[in-house]
Design a protein around this motif. Structure first.
Motif, short mmCIF file in Angstrom:
data_model
loop_
_atom_site.label_atom_id
_atom_site.label_comp_id
_atom_site.label_asym_id
_atom_site.label_seq_id
_atom_site.Cartn_x
_atom_site.Cartn_y
_atom_site.Cartn_z
N GLU A 125 0.82 -1.20 0.00
CA GLU A 125 0.00 0.00 0.00
C GLU A 125 0.85 1.25 0.00
OE1 GLU A 125 -3.79 1.29 2.61
OE2 GLU A 125 -3.58 -0.85 2.13
N THR A 126 0.47 2.21 -0.84
CA THR A 126 1.19 3.47 -0.92
C THR A 126 0.75 4.38 0.22
OG1 THR A 126 1.16 3.22 -3.30
CG2 THR A 126 1.75 5.37 -2.48
N ASN A 127 1.72 5.07 0.82
CA ASN A 127 1.40 6.00 1.90
C ASN A 127 0.60 7.19 1.36
OD1 ASN A 127 2.45 8.71 3.32
ND2 ASN A 127 2.25 7.09 4.82
N ALA A 128 -0.47 7.55 2.06
CA ALA A 128 -1.38 8.59 1.57
C ALA A 128 -0.72 9.97 1.50
CB ALA A 128 -2.61 8.66 2.48
N ASN A 129 0.11 10.31 2.50
CA ASN A 129 0.75 11.64 2.51
C ASN A 129 1.70 11.80 1.32
OD1 ASN A 129 -0.59 12.06 4.88
ND2 ASN A 129 1.20 11.81 6.20
N LEU A 130 2.49 10.76 1.06
CA LEU A 130 3.44 10.84 -0.05
C LEU A 130 2.74 10.76 -1.40
CD1 LEU A 130 6.07 8.79 1.84
CD2 LEU A 130 6.53 11.06 0.89
N ALA A 131 1.63 10.02 -1.43
CA ALA A 131 0.83 9.99 -2.66
C ALA A 131 0.24 11.37 -2.94
CB ALA A 131 -0.28 8.95 -2.54
N ALA A 132 -0.18 12.06 -1.88
CA ALA A 132 -0.73 13.42 -2.03
C ALA A 132 0.34 14.39 -2.52
CB ALA A 132 -1.31 13.90 -0.70
N LEU A 133 1.55 14.23 -2.01
CA LEU A 133 2.68 15.06 -2.43
C LEU A 133 2.94 14.86 -3.93
CD1 LEU A 133 4.91 16.99 -1.35
CD2 LEU A 133 6.33 14.95 -0.95
N SER A 134 2.94 13.61 -4.35
CA SER A 134 3.15 13.31 -5.78
C SER A 134 2.03 13.89 -6.63
CB SER A 134 3.20 11.79 -6.00
OG SER A 134 4.20 11.21 -5.19
N ALA A 135 0.81 13.74 -6.13
CA ALA A 135 -0.36 14.24 -6.89
C ALA A 135 -0.30 15.77 -7.04
CB ALA A 135 -1.65 13.84 -6.19
N ALA A 136 0.36 16.45 -6.09
CA ALA A 136 0.49 17.91 -6.15
C ALA A 136 1.62 18.35 -7.10
CB ALA A 136 0.73 18.46 -4.75
N GLY A 137 2.27 17.38 -7.74
CA GLY A 137 3.29 17.73 -8.74
C GLY A 137 4.72 17.62 -8.26
N VAL A 138 4.92 17.07 -7.04
CA VAL A 138 6.28 16.92 -6.51
C VAL A 138 6.74 15.46 -6.68
CG1 VAL A 138 7.77 17.15 -4.47
CG2 VAL A 138 5.82 18.70 -4.76
N SER A 139 7.84 15.27 -7.39
CA SER A 139 8.40 13.92 -7.52
C SER A 139 9.23 13.61 -6.28
CB SER A 139 9.28 13.83 -8.76
OG SER A 139 8.50 14.00 -9.92
N VAL A 140 8.92 12.48 -5.65
CA VAL A 140 9.65 12.08 -4.44
C VAL A 140 10.87 11.25 -4.86
CG1 VAL A 140 9.51 10.76 -2.28
CG2 VAL A 140 7.50 12.02 -3.11
N TRP A 141 12.06 11.77 -4.56
CA TRP A 141 13.30 11.03 -4.84
C TRP A 141 13.99 10.73 -3.52
CZ3 TRP A 141 16.15 13.59 -9.64
CH2 TRP A 141 15.31 13.49 -10.77
N LEU A 142 14.66 9.60 -3.46
CA LEU A 142 15.41 9.21 -2.27
C LEU A 142 16.84 9.73 -2.38
CD1 LEU A 142 15.84 7.41 0.33
CD2 LEU A 142 16.49 5.58 -1.26
N ASP A 143 17.28 10.45 -1.38
CA ASP A 143 18.66 10.97 -1.38
C ASP A 143 19.57 9.97 -0.68
OD1 ASP A 143 20.68 12.81 -1.94
OD2 ASP A 143 20.44 13.85 -0.03
#
Length: 373
Positions: free
Chosen positions: A3-21
């Motif tokens: 299951e995808t985390n809802a907060n990070l899915a919302a961040l992605s949906a807002a146009g922010v690509s989540v990358w791991l540093d």
């Protein structure tokens, strides 16, 4: 079923690509990277000399390969190149589906040129081309620092049709020069007959280090006006950078001329987003920098903080340039020498990466020597 985390899915949906540093062989071997893709919306990976130095100094994941390299008589530089490019190539393969699904925008993995070359344009260009060939994956980004000597290297490398992550950007003024260098590279790539739609770039704008340096100076000034400005500069600086990005890429004449040939925008990437001051929210540099067409590259600790309690309330950047400029006007008014801040941060940034690279050399040399015994 993961299951995808809802907060990070919302961040992605807002146009922010989540990358791991972060990247390590352990992350690849254990399936941890894939798990973060599946459950934490991760669609890219950034690395730097410090990350590789940390990865190689922990555990035994690299022992067998270093033994083999030692037996073959590889020197330290060759060993580092082999080990790091192998990790990056494997990560590119893990992220290939994200690259395909996003039409090349995400699914990217970054590898940095040797930081000892930060002030040598020609050698930076040569090594960028060499790394591109060694990794040999279309979803690679070559990291080049935004030093004055790095800028012409960025143009030349883009002109070769190679995708670039421009790193160590601290000021909006330098960010504008980076965007110019990218556009100049695209113009040359077009002349050379490259497919512009295949060339991608991000501009890595550092956030937390700006607050760390400016807060230190505000504490020293010590007035009520100065102390009231703590923790505001990093976000304000990034918001001004986004306004500059919009100016150039949203309707800017020079980019419009290239867009018809398939050119892509150079996305702002928020780097150094781990919060260093415990007085500030540990999701500050994520929730306050939500905007379309951006990347936020986070250490795993920050990703987990956002997953746990990050409040994503849509775009928090567009239209904030005026207020952000007011923060900078106030900083200047209380006596903060902003050009000096950015100069210090760039010099320190290059030095830190050089120091990590030298530690990586020592670490690798020790492991190669041990393997020979």
């Amino acid at each position: 079923m993961t299951e995808t985390n809802a907060n990070l899915a919302a961040l992605s949906a807002a146009g922010v690509s989540v990358w791991l540093d972060d990247l390590s062989r352990d992350r690849l071997n254990t399936g941890n990277l894939q798990q973060l893709i599946d459950t934490r919306s991760v669609v890219g990976v950034t690395t730097n000399p410090t990350i590789f130095q940390t990865a190689m100094s922990k555990g035994s994941a690299y022992d067998a390969q270093l033994r083999e390299l030692a037996e073959r008589g590889a020197d330290v530089d060759a060993a580092i190149r082999t080990v790091t490019t192998d990790d990056v190539r494997n990560a590119c393969d893990v992220l290939r589906p994200q690259w395909e699904a996003s039409d090349g925008v995400d699914g990217r993995v970054s590898i940095e040129v040797d930081p000892r070359l930060a002030n040598d344009t020609d050698k930076t260009i040569l090594q960028a081309i060499e790394l591109w060939k060694i990794v040999d994956r279309p979803n690679l980004l070559i990291k080049i620092p935004a030093t004055m000597e790095g800028l012409p290297a960025i143009t030349s490398v883009i002109a070769e049709g190679i995708s670039v992550n421009v790193t160590l950007i601290f000021s909006v003024e330098r960010h504008r020069m980076v965007m110019d260098a990218y556009l100049a590279g695209l113009e040359k790539a077009k002349e050379a007959g490259h497919d512009l739609s295949k060339i991608h770039s991000v501009a890595s704008f550092f956030v937390s280090r700006v607050d760390t340096e400016i807060d230190k100076r505000l504490d020293k000034i010590g007035t009520d006006e100065a102390l009231a400005l703590r923790g505001q500069a990093g976000v304000a600086n990034a918001r001004l950078a986004y306004a500059a990005y919009e100016e150039v890429f949203v309707g800017g004449k020079r980019f419009e001329a290239l867009k018809a040939d398939g050119a892509r925008v150079q996305r702002p990437l928020w780097a150094s987003t781990g919060v260093k001051n415990p007085d500030y929210s540990d999701t500050l540099y994520v929730t306050e920098l939500v905007a379309p067409n951006t990347v936020n590259t986070m250490p795993e600790k920050t990703i987990e903080a956002v997953a746990d309690h990050g409040v994503i309330r849509g775009d928090t950047v567009t239209g904030t340039a005026g207020a952000a400029q007011e923060v900078f006007d106030k900083l200047a008014a209380v006596g903060i020498d902003l050009p000096d801040v950015f100069r210090v941060l760039e010099d320190e940034g290059v030095q830190k990466f050089k120091a990590s690279w030298l530690e990586l050399i020592e670490e690798t040399k020790a492991q190669l020597d041990a393997a020979k015994k």
